[in-house]
Enzyme design. Structure first.
Site, PDB file in Angstrom:
ATOM      1  N   GLY A  60       3.097  -1.115   4.162  1.00  0.00           N
ATOM      2  CA  GLY A  60       3.400   0.097   3.845  1.00  0.00           C
ATOM      3  C   GLY A  60       4.448   0.702   3.189  1.00  0.00           C
ATOM      4  N   GLY A  61       5.426   1.444   4.336  1.00  0.00           N
ATOM      5  CA  GLY A  61       6.603   1.648   4.132  1.00  0.00           C
ATOM      6  C   GLY A  61       7.704   0.927   3.207  1.00  0.00           C
TER       7      GLY A  61
ATOM      8  N   GLY B 224       3.230   2.136  10.721  1.00  0.00           N
ATOM      9  CA  GLY B 224       4.160   3.066  10.463  1.00  0.00           C
ATOM     10  C   GLY B 224       4.866   3.690  11.604  1.00  0.00           C
TER      11      GLY B 224
ATOM     12  CD  GLU C 254      -3.053  -2.534   7.683  1.00  0.00           C
ATOM     13  OE1 GLU C 254      -1.885  -2.516   6.833  1.00  0.00           O
ATOM     14  OE2 GLU C 254      -3.818  -1.616   7.044  1.00  0.00           O
TER      15      GLU C 254
ATOM     16  CG  HIS D   8      -5.570   1.880   5.227  1.00  0.00           C
ATOM     17  ND1 HIS D   8      -5.153   2.905   6.150  1.00  0.00           N
ATOM     18  CD2 HIS D   8      -4.776   0.998   5.105  1.00  0.00           C
ATOM     19  CE1 HIS D   8      -3.876   2.413   6.443  1.00  0.00           C
ATOM     20  NE2 HIS D   8      -3.548   1.414   5.836  1.00  0.00           N
TER      21      HIS D   8
ATOM     22  CG  ASN E  18      -1.785   1.318   1.481  1.00  0.00           C
ATOM     23  OD1 ASN E  18      -1.881   1.995   0.515  1.00  0.00           O
ATOM     24  ND2 ASN E  18      -2.193   1.557   2.402  1.00  0.00           N
ATOM     25  CD1 TRP E  19       3.529   1.454  -2.843  1.00  0.00           C
ATOM     26  CD2 TRP E  19       2.902   2.524  -4.882  1.00  0.00           C
ATOM     27  NE1 TRP E  19       4.001   0.564  -4.186  1.00  0.00           N
ATOM     28  CE2 TRP E  19       3.609   1.141  -5.317  1.00  0.00           C
ATOM     29  CE3 TRP E  19       2.497   3.011  -6.168  1.00  0.00           C
ATOM     30  CZ2 TRP E  19       3.734   0.776  -6.654  1.00  0.00           C
ATOM     31  CZ3 TRP E  19       2.718   2.871  -7.355  1.00  0.00           C
ATOM     32  CH2 TRP E  19       3.473   1.732  -7.552  1.00  0.00           C
ATOM     33  CE  LYS E  20       0.170   2.885   5.031  1.00  0.00           C
ATOM     34  NZ  LYS E  20       0.188   3.184   6.250  1.00  0.00           N
TER      35      LYS E  20
ATOM     36  CD  GLU F 267      -2.560   5.401   7.005  1.00  0.00           C
ATOM     37  OE1 GLU F 267      -2.413   5.519   5.758  1.00  0.00           O
ATOM     38  OE2 GLU F 267      -1.669   4.647   7.681  1.00  0.00           O
TER      39      GLU F 267
ATOM     40  CB  SER G 102       5.848  -2.028  11.567  1.00  0.00           C
ATOM     41  OG  SER G 102       5.519  -0.840  11.857  1.00  0.00           O
TER      42      SER G 102
HETATM   43  P1  13P Z   1       3.657   0.202   7.676  1.00  0.00           P
HETATM   44  O1  13P Z   1       4.059  -0.815   6.813  1.00  0.00           O
HETATM   45  O2  13P Z   1       4.272   1.519   6.905  1.00  0.00           O
HETATM   46  O3  13P Z   1       3.249   0.294   9.059  1.00  0.00           O
HETATM   47  O4  13P Z   1       1.921   0.395   6.875  1.00  0.00           O
HETATM   48  C1  13P Z   1       0.990  -0.511   7.276  1.00  0.00           C
HETATM   49  C2  13P Z   1      -0.165  -0.195   6.528  1.00  0.00           C
HETATM   50  O5  13P Z   1      -1.047   0.828   6.869  1.00  0.00           O
HETATM   51  C3  13P Z   1      -0.345  -0.602   5.276  1.00  0.00           C
HETATM   52  O6  13P Z   1      -1.920  -0.624   4.768  1.00  0.00           O
END
Ligand code: 13P
Length: 255
Positions: free
Chosen positions: A237-238, A177, A171, A99, A13-15, A101, A216
């Protein structure tokens, strides 16, 4: 040794990260490494503005491409929103729903989730339905209750025959993050609880739903997470933003 009945699903997920050219480079690199996709499913959830370009590069490969969010109606006065059919039109075959966020920063409300999940299924977009508890909820021993409530409302319009199209991502909000991953015991407990809940909701079709962990995920914890019988995949994510960190996660069993 685990005998998997569900294909492992590794999703990035690139956000709101990367730019057009780095996105396309990353997709080209990953596409060249995933073979015919028979042993695992790999997908990117992409900023919608890049979806058409990313889909064009991914075309002809098993790499999945999805949107990070959508609205549940097909058209209307919804400034700034995207209809499911629009995601499909630019090549998306999947979408994230709920999600954390979206829920927390953008205040998406619980009542929208069943509509969004239904609309994704109706538009032939494979949803990953995301759930997770906050640290306050975990510390108050409310994790299972909170997650079941999110599942109950999200799945309100889901029928047993829809189940195999859906994946669920657990999650924990406090692990996103932050560099802090849930312990293997915590992940195992929650994933088993979700599977049990699914049996109550959709019967035997529960076996077909993949349950992913996100929060993470890094190259150095992917293998241990995937070694749990209860974990069918990872939502990253990251670490999905660069080939150097995403490829070792995709190839978690090679290191
Ligand atoms: P991180 O891997 O950066 O913690 O993000 C997780 C996430 O929200 C994937 O949707």
């Amino acid at each position: 040794m685990t005998v998997r009945t569900r294909k492992p699903y590794i999703a990035g997920n690139w956000k709101m990260n990367l730019d057009r050219s780095r996105s396309l480079d990353l997709v080209k690199t990953v596409k060249g490494r995933i073979g015919d996709g028979s042993d695992r499913e790999v997908a990117f959830f992409v900023p919608s503005i890049y979806l058409a370009d990313v889909s064009a590069v991914a075309q002809g490969s098993p790499l999945g491409v999805g949107g990070q969010n959508m609205w549940y109606e097909d058209d209307g006065a919804c400034t700034g929103e995207l209809a499911p059919r629009m995601l499909r039109e630019v090549g998306a075959d999947r979408v994230l729903i709920g999600h954390s966020e979206r829920r927390h920063i953008f205040r998406e409300v619980e009542e929208w989730m069943p509509r969004k999940l239904r609309a994704a299924l109706d538009a032939d977009l494979q949803p990953i339905f995301c759930i997770g508890e906050t640290l306050t909820e975990r510390n108050a021993n409310r994790t299972d209750r909170v997650l079941k409530k999110q599942l109950e409302s999200g799945f309100d319009r889901v029928k047993p025959e829809d189940a195999h199209h859906i994946s669920i991502a657990y999650e924990p909000v406090w692990a996103i993050g932050t560099g802090e991953t849930a312990t293997l015991e915590q992940v195992d407990h929650v994933h088993a609880m979700i599977r049990k809940w699914l049996f109550g909701k959709v019967g035997g079709e529960a076996e077909t739903v993949r349950i992913l962990y996100g929060g993470s995920v890094k190259p150095d914890n992917a293998k241990a997470l995937m070694a749990l019988d209860t974990v069918d995949g990872l939502l990253v994510g990251g670490a999905s933003l660069q080939a150097e960190t995403f490829l070792p996660i995709i190839e978690y069993d090679a290191n």
